[in-house]
Scaffold this motif. Sequence first.
Motif, short mmCIF file in Angstrom:
data_model
loop_
_atom_site.label_atom_id
_atom_site.label_comp_id
_atom_site.label_asym_id
_atom_site.label_seq_id
_atom_site.Cartn_x
_atom_site.Cartn_y
_atom_site.Cartn_z
N LYS A 45 0.84 -1.20 0.00
CA LYS A 45 0.00 0.00 0.00
C LYS A 45 0.88 1.25 0.00
N THR A 46 0.58 2.19 -0.88
CA THR A 46 1.33 3.45 -0.93
C THR A 46 0.82 4.39 0.16
N PRO A 47 1.55 5.46 0.46
CA PRO A 47 1.07 6.41 1.46
C PRO A 47 -0.30 7.02 1.09
N GLU A 48 -0.61 7.05 -0.21
CA GLU A 48 -1.89 7.58 -0.66
C GLU A 48 -3.02 6.55 -0.53
N GLY A 49 -2.69 5.31 -0.16
CA GLY A 49 -3.70 4.28 0.01
C GLY A 49 -3.97 3.46 -1.25
N THR A 88 -1.97 1.78 -11.24
CA THR A 88 -2.16 2.11 -9.84
C THR A 88 -3.65 2.01 -9.56
N VAL A 89 -4.00 1.18 -8.58
CA VAL A 89 -5.42 0.96 -8.28
C VAL A 89 -5.70 1.28 -6.82
N SER A 90 -6.95 1.61 -6.55
CA SER A 90 -7.35 1.90 -5.17
C SER A 90 -7.59 0.60 -4.41
N ARG A 91 -7.65 0.73 -3.11
CA ARG A 91 -7.95 -0.42 -2.25
C ARG A 91 -9.31 -1.02 -2.61
N ALA A 92 -10.26 -0.19 -3.00
CA ALA A 92 -11.60 -0.66 -3.33
C ALA A 92 -11.59 -1.66 -4.48
N LEU A 94 -9.19 -3.88 -5.11
CA LEU A 94 -8.65 -5.15 -4.65
C LEU A 94 -9.45 -5.77 -3.51
N ASN A 95 -10.21 -4.97 -2.80
CA ASN A 95 -10.98 -5.44 -1.65
C ASN A 95 -12.30 -6.02 -2.14
N GLU A 96 -12.24 -7.23 -2.67
CA GLU A 96 -13.44 -7.83 -3.28
C GLU A 96 -14.24 -8.67 -2.30
N ASP A 97 -13.69 -9.03 -1.17
CA ASP A 97 -14.41 -9.75 -0.13
C ASP A 97 -14.31 -8.96 1.16
N ASP A 98 -15.41 -8.37 1.59
CA ASP A 98 -15.34 -7.55 2.80
C ASP A 98 -16.45 -7.86 3.81
N SER A 99 -17.02 -9.06 3.72
CA SER A 99 -18.05 -9.42 4.70
C SER A 99 -17.38 -10.01 5.94
N TRP A 100 -18.12 -10.08 7.03
CA TRP A 100 -17.55 -10.65 8.24
C TRP A 100 -17.36 -12.16 8.10
N LEU A 101 -18.04 -12.78 7.13
CA LEU A 101 -17.86 -14.22 6.88
C LEU A 101 -16.58 -14.51 6.09
N ASP A 102 -16.22 -13.58 5.21
CA ASP A 102 -15.05 -13.78 4.36
C ASP A 102 -14.47 -12.42 4.00
N ASP A 103 -13.37 -12.06 4.64
CA ASP A 103 -12.74 -10.77 4.31
C ASP A 103 -11.36 -10.95 3.67
N THR A 104 -11.04 -12.16 3.21
CA THR A 104 -9.79 -12.42 2.51
C THR A 104 -10.05 -12.31 1.01
N ASP A 105 -9.23 -11.54 0.33
CA ASP A 105 -9.41 -11.26 -1.09
C ASP A 105 -8.54 -12.19 -1.92
N ILE A 128 -3.57 -14.18 -6.15
CA ILE A 128 -2.91 -13.61 -4.98
C ILE A 128 -3.96 -13.47 -3.88
N THR A 129 -3.67 -14.05 -2.73
CA THR A 129 -4.59 -14.04 -1.60
C THR A 129 -4.04 -13.14 -0.51
N ARG A 130 -4.76 -12.05 -0.22
CA ARG A 130 -4.39 -11.10 0.82
C ARG A 130 -5.64 -10.41 1.35
N LYS A 131 -5.47 -9.69 2.43
CA LYS A 131 -6.55 -8.84 2.93
C LYS A 131 -6.20 -7.39 2.57
N PHE A 132 -6.98 -6.82 1.66
CA PHE A 132 -6.72 -5.45 1.22
C PHE A 132 -7.65 -4.48 1.93
#
Length: 132
Positions: A45-49, A88-92, A94-105, A128-132
Amino acid sequence: MTFMKPRLHKLGLVAVAAAIGAAALGAVNVEPALASSCTLGIGPKTPEGNYEVGVNCGTNITITGFSLYGSDPAFDDYRGTWTGAGATVSRAVLNEDDSWLDDTDEIYARVSGRDQFGNSFSGTTQIITRKF
């Protein structure tokens, strides 16, 4: 004089033959011919997010574009398309899974491009599996 057991001697010959074969293959400059042999890279993640995202398919491949997808059991989430080999892409994105059941992208790219002879190709990269 040292004698090898017959089995160890055969294994040694196999190892030598494999090394010679690998050296012979290494002498030939072989580049990936298909996008399935491409790799996806996602920087920190860059300083700009934001995140630097890129695909690479070797020196004799020209990437014309790529699309990012989130891998999911039912269907894959389309995240966007970019021209060239990097963006250059935003966190949004890459953050394709954001539920409390599955937050790993789980992110992968579908790549398109041309080889050194002008032949087109397309395929997918690794996930690539990460939490973004």
